[in-house]
Design a protein around this motif. Structure first.
Motif, PDB file in Angstrom:
ATOM      1  N   UNK A   1       0.851  -1.176   0.000  1.00  0.00           N
ATOM      2  CA  UNK A   1       0.000   0.000   0.000  1.00  0.00           C
ATOM      3  C   UNK A   1       0.891   1.232   0.000  1.00  0.00           C
ATOM      4  N   UNK A   2       0.341   2.335  -0.478  1.00  0.00           N
ATOM      5  CA  UNK A   2       1.074   3.600  -0.469  1.00  0.00           C
ATOM      6  C   UNK A   2       0.090   4.711  -0.136  1.00  0.00           C
ATOM      7  N   UNK A   3       0.568   5.725   0.595  1.00  0.00           N
ATOM      8  CA  UNK A   3      -0.309   6.805   1.030  1.00  0.00           C
ATOM      9  C   UNK A   3       0.513   8.076   1.196  1.00  0.00           C
ATOM     10  N   UNK A   4      -0.167   9.211   1.230  1.00  0.00           N
ATOM     11  CA  UNK A   4       0.510  10.504   1.333  1.00  0.00           C
ATOM     12  C   UNK A   4       1.338  10.595   2.611  1.00  0.00           C
ATOM     13  N   UNK A   5       2.555  11.093   2.480  1.00  0.00           N
ATOM     14  CA  UNK A   5       3.357  11.490   3.630  1.00  0.00           C
ATOM     15  C   UNK A   5       4.087  12.782   3.281  1.00  0.00           C
ATOM     16  N   UNK A   6       4.495  13.490   4.303  1.00  0.00           N
ATOM     17  CA  UNK A   6       5.063  14.825   4.113  1.00  0.00           C
ATOM     18  C   UNK A   6       6.549  14.788   3.790  1.00  0.00           C
ATOM     19  N   UNK A   7       6.972  15.709   2.927  1.00  0.00           N
ATOM     20  CA  UNK A   7       8.393  15.988   2.738  1.00  0.00           C
ATOM     21  C   UNK A   7       9.098  15.252   1.636  1.00  0.00           C
ATOM     22  N   UNK A   8       8.538  14.148   1.127  1.00  0.00           N
ATOM     23  CA  UNK A   8       9.243  13.323   0.163  1.00  0.00           C
ATOM     24  C   UNK A   8       9.532  13.982  -1.165  1.00  0.00           C
ATOM     25  N   UNK A   9       8.740  14.979  -1.526  1.00  0.00           N
ATOM     26  CA  UNK A   9       8.929  15.652  -2.811  1.00  0.00           C
ATOM     27  C   UNK A   9      10.085  16.641  -2.798  1.00  0.00           C
ATOM     28  N   UNK A  10      10.530  17.019  -1.613  1.00  0.00           N
ATOM     29  CA  UNK A  10      11.580  18.032  -1.562  1.00  0.00           C
ATOM     30  C   UNK A  10      11.138  19.313  -2.233  1.00  0.00           C
ATOM     31  N   UNK A  11      11.971  19.853  -3.116  1.00  0.00           N
ATOM     32  CA  UNK A  11      11.661  21.104  -3.818  1.00  0.00           C
ATOM     33  C   UNK A  11      11.093  20.852  -5.205  1.00  0.00           C
ATOM     34  N   UNK A  12      10.766  19.598  -5.508  1.00  0.00           N
ATOM     35  CA  UNK A  12      10.333  19.260  -6.866  1.00  0.00           C
ATOM     36  C   UNK A  12       9.021  19.935  -7.251  1.00  0.00           C
ATOM     37  N   UNK A  13       8.158  20.179  -6.260  1.00  0.00           N
ATOM     38  CA  UNK A  13       6.898  20.879  -6.563  1.00  0.00           C
ATOM     39  C   UNK A  13       7.172  22.266  -7.142  1.00  0.00           C
ATOM     40  N   UNK A  14       8.117  22.979  -6.533  1.00  0.00           N
ATOM     41  CA  UNK A  14       8.465  24.307  -7.037  1.00  0.00           C
ATOM     42  C   UNK A  14       9.074  24.217  -8.432  1.00  0.00           C
ATOM     43  N   UNK A  15       9.933  23.227  -8.625  1.00  0.00           N
ATOM     44  CA  UNK A  15      10.632  23.085  -9.901  1.00  0.00           C
ATOM     45  C   UNK A  15       9.680  22.756 -11.039  1.00  0.00           C
ATOM     46  N   UNK A  16       8.696  21.883 -10.786  1.00  0.00           N
ATOM     47  CA  UNK A  16       7.808  21.410 -11.858  1.00  0.00           C
ATOM     48  C   UNK A  16       6.458  22.118 -11.886  1.00  0.00           C
ATOM     49  N   UNK A  17       6.262  23.080 -11.008  1.00  0.00           N
ATOM     50  CA  UNK A  17       5.003  23.822 -11.012  1.00  0.00           C
ATOM     51  C   UNK A  17       4.796  24.496 -12.370  1.00  0.00           C
ATOM     52  N   UNK A  18       3.611  24.312 -12.949  1.00  0.00           N
ATOM     53  CA  UNK A  18       3.308  24.871 -14.269  1.00  0.00           C
ATOM     54  C   UNK A  18       3.755  23.992 -15.423  1.00  0.00           C
TER      55      UNK A  18
END
Length: 367
Positions: free
Chosen positions: A207-224
């Motif tokens: 199983x897999x579920x949301x946890x905090x922090x794993x994305x690092x800064x990738x959200x900022x990098x790939x936003x848009x």
């Protein structure tokens, strides 16, 4: 020989010191407030210890001054104090934190610093972002990036199907704090332990579920640039339901020290673990919708004469590989450096990154 300070004498900090010392290119000082833990550090000509309280700013700055870099393997709540001391001492800074707020503050410190600040250098965040960004770079346009990582016992034997393999504080923090994600192109926060899914890999169901922090800064990098981006922690089925009962129904999310005491006294640690890394990216290439997947399992093994758990190996090898690349001039020597700026091929080619090498099908069948 470059002089390094490792903050934290626990399982990960001691492994980092071991890898660096045995490389022959680093002299390592391991710092911790626990004399007992420092006494357990491997005796090696390239390793020394320092018993200090990280809260003593003057003592910490004095320890760091004149060194090449400081590597933080300390609990996430000490991150800022160490980063501030690194900036004042003018040494490079690397850490393993998964805490989102701490990383944002490190970024702000880095803006005024004279050296490199490279947070989140572990497995997830860390290596997982390097892999995801490498896959994403192969597409003309992106649709989805899905990142899944888990450190699991090879032989689960309790209702949680889990053994303690790394920081208990870190596990609790990622199960409680909000999680960043990109949904329908929008950067949002989603709750931890939710959006549970099941998948199979090599015939085993997880199983897999949301946890905090794993994305690092990738959200900022790939936003848009991407429609869907998310990170979820892998566990054996049934784990999430029990953790939600403990955190929500029994209210232990508001009593972290109580939960930590329960987990550390009820769940044994183990070196017989496996780290699972599973990244799937889809998007357009030459007008066609294409999907690429990176799947890897890393097992515990003997390194430099000592049995190390898979999570020790992957976490320590990752930050050591980044340090090596920094020392060799392959990364910027000043400012904030994101994990996704690190090339996957260069990482894997390094003497520490090779611990992530994927087994061939023949090797898998033999093992």
């Amino acid at each position: 020989m470059k002089h390094i300070v490792v903050i934290g004498a626990g399982k990960i900090g001691s492994t980092i010191a071991r890898l660096l010392a045995h490389s022959g290119d680093y002299a390592v000082t391991v710092a911790d407030r626990s004399g007992q833990q420092l006494a357990e550090i491997e005796k090696h000509d390239a390793i020394s210890t320092a018993e200090i309280d990280i809260g003593n700013r003057a003592m910490l700055i004095s320890l760091l001054t004149g060194k090449f870099a400081v590597l933080s393997a300390a609990p996430f709540h000490l991150t800022i104090a160490i980063a501030e001391a690194a900036a004042e001492a003018r040494v490079h800074y690397l850490d393993l934190t998964e805490d989102v707020d701490s990383t944002r503050r490190v970024k702000a410190i880095a803006a005024q610093a004279e050296t490199a600040f490279i947070p989140q250098c572990g497995l997830a965040p860390g290596f997982i972002s390097i892999v995801a960004n490498d896959l994403a770079s192969r597409f003309d346009s992106l649709d989805s990036v899905r990142m899944r990582v888990g450190a699991l016992p090879q032989y689960p034997s309790n209702a949680l199907n889990y053994n303690l393999t790394w920081s208990t504080d870190g596990v609790i923090n990622e199960y409680i704090e909000p999680c960043e994600a990109i949904v329908d192109g929008q950067l949002i926060e989603v709750p931890a332990l939710e959006e549970r899914e099941e998948f199979s890999l090599d015939g085993v169901t997880y199983e897999a579920f949301n946890t905090s922090g794993g994305l690092g800064t990738l959200c900022e990098t790939l936003k848009g640039k991407v429609r869907t981006l998310n990170y979820r922690t892998i566990r054996y089925p049934g784990h999430a339901a029990i953790m939600k009962a403990l955190l929500n129904d029994l209210g232990l999310r508001h009593r972290r020290e109580v939960l930590k005491d329960i987990l550390e006294n009820a769940l044994p640690s183990t070196t017989q673990d496996v780290v699972i890394i599973f990244v799937t990216v889809s998007g357009r290439r030459e007008g066609r919708l294409v999907q690429e997947t990176y799947a890897n399992k890393v097992y515990s093994s003997v390194i430099a004469g000592r049995m190390l758990s898979a999570i020790q190996i992957t976490t320590a090898a990752s930050i050591c590989a980044v340090l090596d690349m920094l020392a060799h001039g392959d990364l910027p020597a000043k400012g904030f450096v994101r994990q996704e700026e690190i090339g996957l091929d260069a990482f894997l080619a390094s003497r520490f990154g090779h611990h992530y090498a994927q087994k061939s099908n023949a090797e898998k069948m033999a093992s």
